[in-house]
Design an enzyme around this catalytic site. Sequence first.
Site, PDB file in Angstrom:
ATOM      1  N   ASP A 206     -42.658  -5.629 -12.012  1.00 45.16           N
ATOM      2  CA  ASP A 206     -42.199  -4.774 -10.925  1.00 45.16           C
ATOM      3  C   ASP A 206     -40.675  -4.719 -10.903  1.00 45.16           C
ATOM      4  OD1 ASP A 206     -43.025  -3.016  -8.832  1.00 45.16           O
ATOM      5  OD2 ASP A 206     -42.109  -4.392  -7.418  1.00 45.16           O
ATOM      6  N   THR A 207     -40.082  -4.599 -12.081  1.00 48.97           N
ATOM      7  CA  THR A 207     -38.636  -4.502 -12.217  1.00 48.97           C
ATOM      8  C   THR A 207     -38.265  -3.136 -12.772  1.00 48.97           C
ATOM      9  OG1 THR A 207     -38.516  -6.869 -12.666  1.00 48.97           O
ATOM     10  CG2 THR A 207     -36.591  -5.560 -13.254  1.00 48.97           C
TER      11      THR A 207
END
Length: 332
Positions: free
Chosen positions: A125-126
């Site tokens: 989730d970057t």
Amino acid sequence: MTLDDLSSHDSEVVTPISTEYKGVRLWEPPPNSQGLAALLLLNILDNFPLKAAGHNSSDYIHVLVEAVRLAQTDAVRYLGDPDHVTIPLEMLLDKSYSHQLAQRIRMDRCVVMEEVEPGLMTGSDTVYFCVIDSQGNACSFVNSTYMGFGSGLVPTDCGFSLQNRGASFSLRRDHVNCVAGGKRPFHTIIPALLTDSATTSEKPVLLAALGVMGALMQPQGHVQVLLNMLEFGMNPQQALDAPRVYVQYDHTTEQWSVNLEEGVGQEVAEELRRRGHKVNWPITGHKRSQFGRGQIITVGDWWNPSVNQADPPSRVLWAGSDPRADGCAMGY
């Protein structure tokens, strides 16, 4: 975490840390980030003839793996909130220190090293992006809530979830990264910039904005992509496309493993096993996401070995986007 922890916290402007490697200077965020790991890794590798070893050869990957293990062990040992602990950055980034570390590397076998502190997990989730405008201003940017949806907590009427970086605290009371109120944890997000170290003026010449997402893969990705351009003359897209290596510590088995992406030769994997490495090869399909997801913009083609470096530097922007994830390189 209390409401006071949040209300008393202010964002701050920090001074990046850097190191020089063969005419360029790599800039990374300071502690409490893992930027130090990328710089330590590059400093250790500066002691070896990487170009002569050959790209993704058994010698090249062996040295890279051993250097990652040394750099990551030091990063986990020393990194925490600089407002709460003293981090010997000057000593750690001194070239003589990395030379001492490099001397621990044996070419014929892997060296047994102490385990990495448990508790540092991988996550996703970057998002990373970089932008360079016509005036030469650059932005290298990472945003991450960590572990999918972060903490899973969504403030009323805000529409976003709160991050979960506190998961990277240590629960060992004597550790520099031990959890405490009002304290920032070790974190992995590291956008990077590259400048020309030969510049004599106070304002260094920008060479690139770059980043590779992916938890503890980030410093490994930064260095591999940079070496692809500097040592092996790849353009930004080729540098991102090339097969990568991911050195991973398994807290369950307390063993280091070497993950080799498809495209690395079978004979290389077998030779690394002979030297004592635990090798996973080939990594294919969706599992390739562990090798990170990067973006690069370079100012000029300084990475091109056929370019006469005595000529005035080109202002043409070159860009690349990682094929392992969504993304694109575009001009506007």
